[in-house]
Design a protein around this motif. Structure first.
Motif, PDB file in Angstrom:
ATOM      1  N   ALA A  63       1.159  77.073  -0.083  1.00  0.00           N
ATOM      2  CA  ALA A  63       0.101  77.856   0.552  1.00  0.00           C
ATOM      3  C   ALA A  63       0.522  78.383   1.917  1.00  0.00           C
ATOM      4  O   ALA A  63      -0.114  79.286   2.458  1.00  0.00           O
ATOM      5  CB  ALA A  63      -1.160  77.000   0.697  1.00  0.00           C
ATOM      6  N   SER A  64       1.586  77.834   2.487  1.00  0.00           N
ATOM      7  CA  SER A  64       2.024  78.291   3.806  1.00  0.00           C
ATOM      8  C   SER A  64       3.263  79.179   3.753  1.00  0.00           C
ATOM      9  O   SER A  64       3.823  79.528   4.786  1.00  0.00           O
ATOM     10  CB  SER A  64       2.305  77.087   4.714  1.00  0.00           C
ATOM     11  OG  SER A  64       3.481  76.418   4.317  1.00  0.00           O
ATOM     12  N   THR A  65       3.708  79.565   2.567  1.00  0.00           N
ATOM     13  CA  THR A  65       4.845  80.480   2.459  1.00  0.00           C
ATOM     14  C   THR A  65       4.453  81.848   3.033  1.00  0.00           C
ATOM     15  O   THR A  65       3.412  82.393   2.675  1.00  0.00           O
ATOM     16  CB  THR A  65       5.281  80.634   0.999  1.00  0.00           C
ATOM     17  OG1 THR A  65       5.674  79.358   0.483  1.00  0.00           O
ATOM     18  CG2 THR A  65       6.454  81.586   0.882  1.00  0.00           C
ATOM     19  N   PRO A  66       5.262  82.403   3.927  1.00  0.00           N
ATOM     20  CA  PRO A  66       4.881  83.655   4.588  1.00  0.00           C
ATOM     21  C   PRO A  66       5.116  84.904   3.739  1.00  0.00           C
ATOM     22  O   PRO A  66       5.896  84.888   2.785  1.00  0.00           O
ATOM     23  CB  PRO A  66       5.779  83.673   5.833  1.00  0.00           C
ATOM     24  CG  PRO A  66       6.986  82.908   5.420  1.00  0.00           C
ATOM     25  CD  PRO A  66       6.496  81.827   4.489  1.00  0.00           C
ATOM     26  N   HIS A  67       4.452  85.944   4.135  1.00  0.00           N
ATOM     27  CA  HIS A  67       4.549  87.236   3.463  1.00  0.00           C
ATOM     28  C   HIS A  67       6.003  87.724   3.434  1.00  0.00           C
ATOM     29  O   HIS A  67       6.716  87.682   4.431  1.00  0.00           O
ATOM     30  CB  HIS A  67       3.688  88.260   4.209  1.00  0.00           C
ATOM     31  CG  HIS A  67       3.610  89.601   3.572  1.00  0.00           C
ATOM     32  ND1 HIS A  67       2.952  89.826   2.386  1.00  0.00           N
ATOM     33  CD2 HIS A  67       4.102  90.817   3.960  1.00  0.00           C
ATOM     34  CE1 HIS A  67       3.020  91.100   2.066  1.00  0.00           C
ATOM     35  NE2 HIS A  67       3.722  91.725   3.006  1.00  0.00           N
ATOM     36  N   GLY A  68       6.445  88.149   2.258  1.00  0.00           N
ATOM     37  CA  GLY A  68       7.775  88.710   2.110  1.00  0.00           C
ATOM     38  C   GLY A  68       8.879  87.715   1.827  1.00  0.00           C
ATOM     39  O   GLY A  68      10.005  88.119   1.532  1.00  0.00           O
ATOM     40  N   ALA A  69       8.580  86.416   1.891  1.00  0.00           N
ATOM     41  CA  ALA A  69       9.629  85.411   1.706  1.00  0.00           C
ATOM     42  C   ALA A  69       9.993  85.238   0.237  1.00  0.00           C
ATOM     43  O   ALA A  69       9.165  85.414  -0.650  1.00  0.00           O
ATOM     44  CB  ALA A  69       9.175  84.072   2.282  1.00  0.00           C
ATOM     45  N   ARG A  70      11.247  84.862   0.010  1.00  0.00           N
ATOM     46  CA  ARG A  70      11.717  84.520  -1.326  1.00  0.00           C
ATOM     47  C   ARG A  70      11.804  83.005  -1.425  1.00  0.00           C
ATOM     48  O   ARG A  70      12.316  82.341  -0.533  1.00  0.00           O
ATOM     49  CB  ARG A  70      13.080  85.143  -1.591  1.00  0.00           C
ATOM     50  CG  ARG A  70      13.708  84.728  -2.925  1.00  0.00           C
ATOM     51  CD  ARG A  70      14.941  85.558  -3.218  1.00  0.00           C
ATOM     52  NE  ARG A  70      14.591  86.952  -3.467  1.00  0.00           N
ATOM     53  CZ  ARG A  70      15.477  87.922  -3.646  1.00  0.00           C
ATOM     54  NH1 ARG A  70      16.766  87.661  -3.587  1.00  0.00           N
ATOM     55  NH2 ARG A  70      15.081  89.160  -3.881  1.00  0.00           N
ATOM     56  N   GLN A 182      17.559  84.778   8.318  1.00  0.00           N
ATOM     57  CA  GLN A 182      17.259  83.860   7.221  1.00  0.00           C
ATOM     58  C   GLN A 182      17.486  84.519   5.861  1.00  0.00           C
ATOM     59  O   GLN A 182      17.009  85.624   5.615  1.00  0.00           O
ATOM     60  CB  GLN A 182      15.802  83.396   7.320  1.00  0.00           C
ATOM     61  CG  GLN A 182      15.439  82.780   8.664  1.00  0.00           C
ATOM     62  CD  GLN A 182      13.952  82.642   8.832  1.00  0.00           C
ATOM     63  OE1 GLN A 182      13.266  82.069   7.981  1.00  0.00           O
ATOM     64  NE2 GLN A 182      13.423  83.155   9.933  1.00  0.00           N
ATOM     65  N   GLY A 183      18.180  83.783   4.988  1.00  0.00           N
ATOM     66  CA  GLY A 183      18.459  84.314   3.666  1.00  0.00           C
ATOM     67  C   GLY A 183      17.222  84.563   2.827  1.00  0.00           C
ATOM     68  O   GLY A 183      17.236  85.433   1.942  1.00  0.00           O
ATOM     69  N   ARG A 184      16.147  83.853   3.095  1.00  0.00           N
ATOM     70  CA  ARG A 184      14.932  84.043   2.286  1.00  0.00           C
ATOM     71  C   ARG A 184      14.291  85.406   2.514  1.00  0.00           C
ATOM     72  O   ARG A 184      13.424  85.833   1.745  1.00  0.00           O
ATOM     73  CB  ARG A 184      13.920  82.929   2.569  1.00  0.00           C
ATOM     74  CG  ARG A 184      13.437  82.870   4.010  1.00  0.00           C
ATOM     75  CD  ARG A 184      12.394  81.794   4.205  1.00  0.00           C
ATOM     76  NE  ARG A 184      11.977  81.717   5.607  1.00  0.00           N
ATOM     77  CZ  ARG A 184      10.829  81.204   6.001  1.00  0.00           C
ATOM     78  NH1 ARG A 184       9.976  80.716   5.112  1.00  0.00           N
ATOM     79  NH2 ARG A 184      10.523  81.151   7.285  1.00  0.00           N
ATOM     80  N   PHE A 185      14.714  86.101   3.583  1.00  0.00           N
ATOM     81  CA  PHE A 185      14.213  87.448   3.853  1.00  0.00           C
ATOM     82  C   PHE A 185      15.302  88.515   3.698  1.00  0.00           C
ATOM     83  O   PHE A 185      15.083  89.677   4.041  1.00  0.00           O
ATOM     84  CB  PHE A 185      13.643  87.533   5.273  1.00  0.00           C
ATOM     85  CG  PHE A 185      12.406  86.708   5.488  1.00  0.00           C
ATOM     86  CD1 PHE A 185      11.203  87.054   4.910  1.00  0.00           C
ATOM     87  CD2 PHE A 185      12.455  85.565   6.284  1.00  0.00           C
ATOM     88  CE1 PHE A 185      10.060  86.291   5.107  1.00  0.00           C
ATOM     89  CE2 PHE A 185      11.328  84.798   6.498  1.00  0.00           C
ATOM     90  CZ  PHE A 185      10.123  85.160   5.907  1.00  0.00           C
ATOM     91  N   ARG A 186      16.464  88.110   3.170  1.00  0.00           N
ATOM     92  CA  ARG A 186      17.588  89.051   3.110  1.00  0.00           C
ATOM     93  C   ARG A 186      17.238  90.303   2.301  1.00  0.00           C
ATOM     94  O   ARG A 186      17.710  91.413   2.604  1.00  0.00           O
ATOM     95  CB  ARG A 186      18.811  88.358   2.516  1.00  0.00           C
ATOM     96  CG  ARG A 186      20.084  89.202   2.543  1.00  0.00           C
ATOM     97  CD  ARG A 186      21.298  88.382   2.150  1.00  0.00           C
ATOM     98  NE  ARG A 186      21.582  87.339   3.130  1.00  0.00           N
ATOM     99  CZ  ARG A 186      21.590  86.034   2.864  1.00  0.00           C
ATOM    100  NH1 ARG A 186      21.320  85.617   1.628  1.00  0.00           N
ATOM    101  NH2 ARG A 186      21.864  85.156   3.807  1.00  0.00           N
ATOM    102  N   HIS A 187      16.433  90.143   1.254  1.00  0.00           N
ATOM    103  CA  HIS A 187      16.087  91.282   0.402  1.00  0.00           C
ATOM    104  C   HIS A 187      15.277  92.350   1.142  1.00  0.00           C
ATOM    105  O   HIS A 187      15.137  93.472   0.658  1.00  0.00           O
ATOM    106  CB  HIS A 187      15.289  90.795  -0.814  1.00  0.00           C
ATOM    107  CG  HIS A 187      14.031  90.061  -0.450  1.00  0.00           C
ATOM    108  ND1 HIS A 187      14.037  88.765   0.003  1.00  0.00           N
ATOM    109  CD2 HIS A 187      12.735  90.454  -0.446  1.00  0.00           C
ATOM    110  CE1 HIS A 187      12.801  88.381   0.261  1.00  0.00           C
ATOM    111  NE2 HIS A 187      11.995  89.390   0.002  1.00  0.00           N
ATOM    112  N   LEU A 188      14.742  91.993   2.327  1.00  0.00           N
ATOM    113  CA  LEU A 188      14.023  92.988   3.124  1.00  0.00           C
ATOM    114  C   LEU A 188      14.975  93.880   3.924  1.00  0.00           C
ATOM    115  O   LEU A 188      14.554  94.896   4.484  1.00  0.00           O
ATOM    116  CB  LEU A 188      13.054  92.293   4.089  1.00  0.00           C
ATOM    117  CG  LEU A 188      11.969  91.411   3.459  1.00  0.00           C
ATOM    118  CD1 LEU A 188      11.059  90.842   4.542  1.00  0.00           C
ATOM    119  CD2 LEU A 188      11.146  92.187   2.428  1.00  0.00           C
ATOM    120  N   PHE A 189      16.257  93.483   3.951  1.00  0.00           N
ATOM    121  CA  PHE A 189      17.255  94.234   4.709  1.00  0.00           C
ATOM    122  C   PHE A 189      18.379  94.785   3.833  1.00  0.00           C
ATOM    123  O   PHE A 189      19.026  95.760   4.208  1.00  0.00           O
ATOM    124  CB  PHE A 189      17.856  93.332   5.794  1.00  0.00           C
ATOM    125  CG  PHE A 189      16.845  92.821   6.781  1.00  0.00           C
ATOM    126  CD1 PHE A 189      16.518  93.556   7.909  1.00  0.00           C
ATOM    127  CD2 PHE A 189      16.206  91.599   6.573  1.00  0.00           C
ATOM    128  CE1 PHE A 189      15.592  93.089   8.822  1.00  0.00           C
ATOM    129  CE2 PHE A 189      15.270  91.127   7.489  1.00  0.00           C
ATOM    130  CZ  PHE A 189      14.956  91.867   8.603  1.00  0.00           C
TER     131      PHE A 189
END
Length: 215
Positions: A63-70, A182-189
């Motif tokens: 429930a606390s995973t942020p928007h856009g995270a993988r 952070q790699g969990r947001f790499r797909h945003l870049f």
């Protein structure tokens, strides 16, 4: 503990009740029990390690995973992180605070303050997770600092019915400075920059700080 006291447990012992929880339990599967405990005014400190996912079982979405995270169970979360601090303060506990290890003085003061009080007390700590968030462990402290300086993780406390921010980033850094490490947001870049989602995250942070008036 109440039963043990009735049976003669020596009261001179340190009988402070401390609950250690992850964000998955605190914001999801254990929230109803915590809510009932707060409502009853029980005397306990509730310490939450928020690494924004079910870390013990492979960093699945919580429930606390942020928007856009993988995470292990979602490729690109389009929801928004549950505000556990706001849920707690809606119950009017004795005390609630957010903290992070990269700001040790702020952390120590809040822990000391919570220890002097009675009743339900929340200590909600953002816990940067090298494994789950995919970054070099040597960067843990810097990731924490960026969470604060970008405004993504507000440091604040609730006491006497009022929320006060204890460390306001007046010259906030862009959220990309935090996300890009952070790699969990790499797909945003990569392979190309997702300007829409990055803009949504930045806008949410900007709105938060534009609406508060206590710093």
């Amino acid at each position: 503990l109440d039963i043990l006291l009735e049976r003669g447990l020596p009261k001179e012992q340190d009988l402070t009740v401390v609950v250690l929880s992850g964000d998955g339990a605190a914001g999801g599967i254990g929230l109803s029990a915590a809510s009932a405990a707060i409502e009853r005014g029980l005397d306990f400190i509730y310490l939450v390690y928020d690494n924004e996912g079910y870390g013990n079982t492979g960093q699945q979405q919580s429930a606390s995973t942020p928007h856009g995270a993988r995470t292990a169970t979602c490729r690109d979360l389009r929801g928004w992180k549950k505000d556990l601090f706001a849920i707690w303060t809606a119950h009017r506990p004795t005390y609630a605070a957010t903290l992070i290890g990269s700001e040790p003085l702020d952390l120590a003061r809040k822990v000391e303050k919570a220890a002097t009080l009675k009743g339900p007390r929340l200590l909600l700590a953002l816990a940067p997770c090298p494994t789950g968030w995919d970054f070099d462990p040597a960067e843990t402290t810097e990731i924490g600092r960026l969470a604060v300086r970008s405004g993504i993780w507000p440091l604040k406390e609730y006491a006497d019915g009022r929320v006060t921010h204890t460390r306001a980033p007046h010259d906030r850094l862009p959220v990309e400075d935090y996300l890009s490490r952070q790699g969990r947001f790499r797909h945003l870049f990569e392979p190309q920059r997702d300007a829409v989602q990055l803009g949504e995250i930045q806008a949410a942070v900007d709105t938060y700080w534009n609406e508060i008036r206590d710093y």
